[in-house]
Design an enzyme around this catalytic site. Sequence first.
Site, PDB file in Angstrom:
ATOM      1  N   THR A  34       0.820  -1.209   0.000  1.00 43.29           N
ATOM      2  CA  THR A  34       0.000   0.000   0.000  1.00 43.29           C
ATOM      3  C   THR A  34       0.862   1.270   0.000  1.00 43.29           C
ATOM      4  O   THR A  34       0.554   2.202  -0.746  1.00 43.29           O
ATOM      5  CB  THR A  34      -0.986  -0.009   1.178  1.00 43.29           C
ATOM      6  OG1 THR A  34      -1.816  -1.165   1.059  1.00 43.29           O
ATOM      7  CG2 THR A  34      -1.843   1.237   1.207  1.00 43.29           C
ATOM      8  N   GLU A  42       0.895   9.584  -5.813  1.00 45.40           N
ATOM      9  CA  GLU A  42       1.480  10.915  -5.654  1.00 45.40           C
ATOM     10  C   GLU A  42       2.345  11.278  -6.862  1.00 45.40           C
ATOM     11  O   GLU A  42       2.309  12.408  -7.348  1.00 45.40           O
ATOM     12  CB  GLU A  42       2.319  10.988  -4.377  1.00 45.40           C
ATOM     13  CG  GLU A  42       1.482  11.017  -3.126  1.00 45.40           C
ATOM     14  CD  GLU A  42       2.255  11.556  -1.943  1.00 45.40           C
ATOM     15  OE1 GLU A  42       2.328  12.794  -1.798  1.00 45.40           O
ATOM     16  OE2 GLU A  42       2.791  10.728  -1.184  1.00 45.40           O
ATOM     17  N   HIS A  68      -7.065   0.638  -0.889  1.00 47.30           N
ATOM     18  CA  HIS A  68      -6.292  -0.356  -1.643  1.00 47.30           C
ATOM     19  C   HIS A  68      -7.185  -1.591  -1.684  1.00 47.30           C
ATOM     20  O   HIS A  68      -7.319  -2.291  -0.689  1.00 47.30           O
ATOM     21  CB  HIS A  68      -4.968  -0.632  -0.936  1.00 47.30           C
ATOM     22  CG  HIS A  68      -4.001  -1.403  -1.769  1.00 47.30           C
ATOM     23  ND1 HIS A  68      -2.701  -1.590  -1.372  1.00 47.30           N
ATOM     24  CD2 HIS A  68      -4.119  -2.032  -2.966  1.00 47.30           C
ATOM     25  CE1 HIS A  68      -2.058  -2.298  -2.289  1.00 47.30           C
ATOM     26  NE2 HIS A  68      -2.909  -2.585  -3.261  1.00 47.30           N
TER      27      HIS A  68
END
Length: 128
Positions: A34, A42, A68
């Site tokens: 994750t 990002e 996730h």
Amino acid sequence: MELKPGRKGRAETTVTPDNTAQAVGSGLVPVFATPYMIALMENAAVNAVQEALAPGEGTVGTRLDVTHDAATPIGLTVWAEAELTAVEGRKLTFAVSAYDQREKIGGGTHERFIIKPEKFLARAQAKG
């Protein structure tokens, strides 16, 4: 270039033993971690806007609200996509999603702020 909603970015990687939950300590199994999915999201957001920023500007992540939803084993390609959905002064909001070669594996929202790196770093280093 203009910084306005609709700009898109993408980032991709391959799942290796080094970017698994087992390797980074975020879980016990050798599937895409994750924290790495978040970093990919990002990076996609950075890729969406960096070329439209003024010279000497960058962005920093300030907020994430993501899930996730599916595991990805070693060997598959994963990628993240980001779309700029709002610009409010220096605050940028993105819709982010992540996929592997089989399905969507995660998604949510991400906020970044436009910064001047030298000023930002000076403030951070003043803490030391």
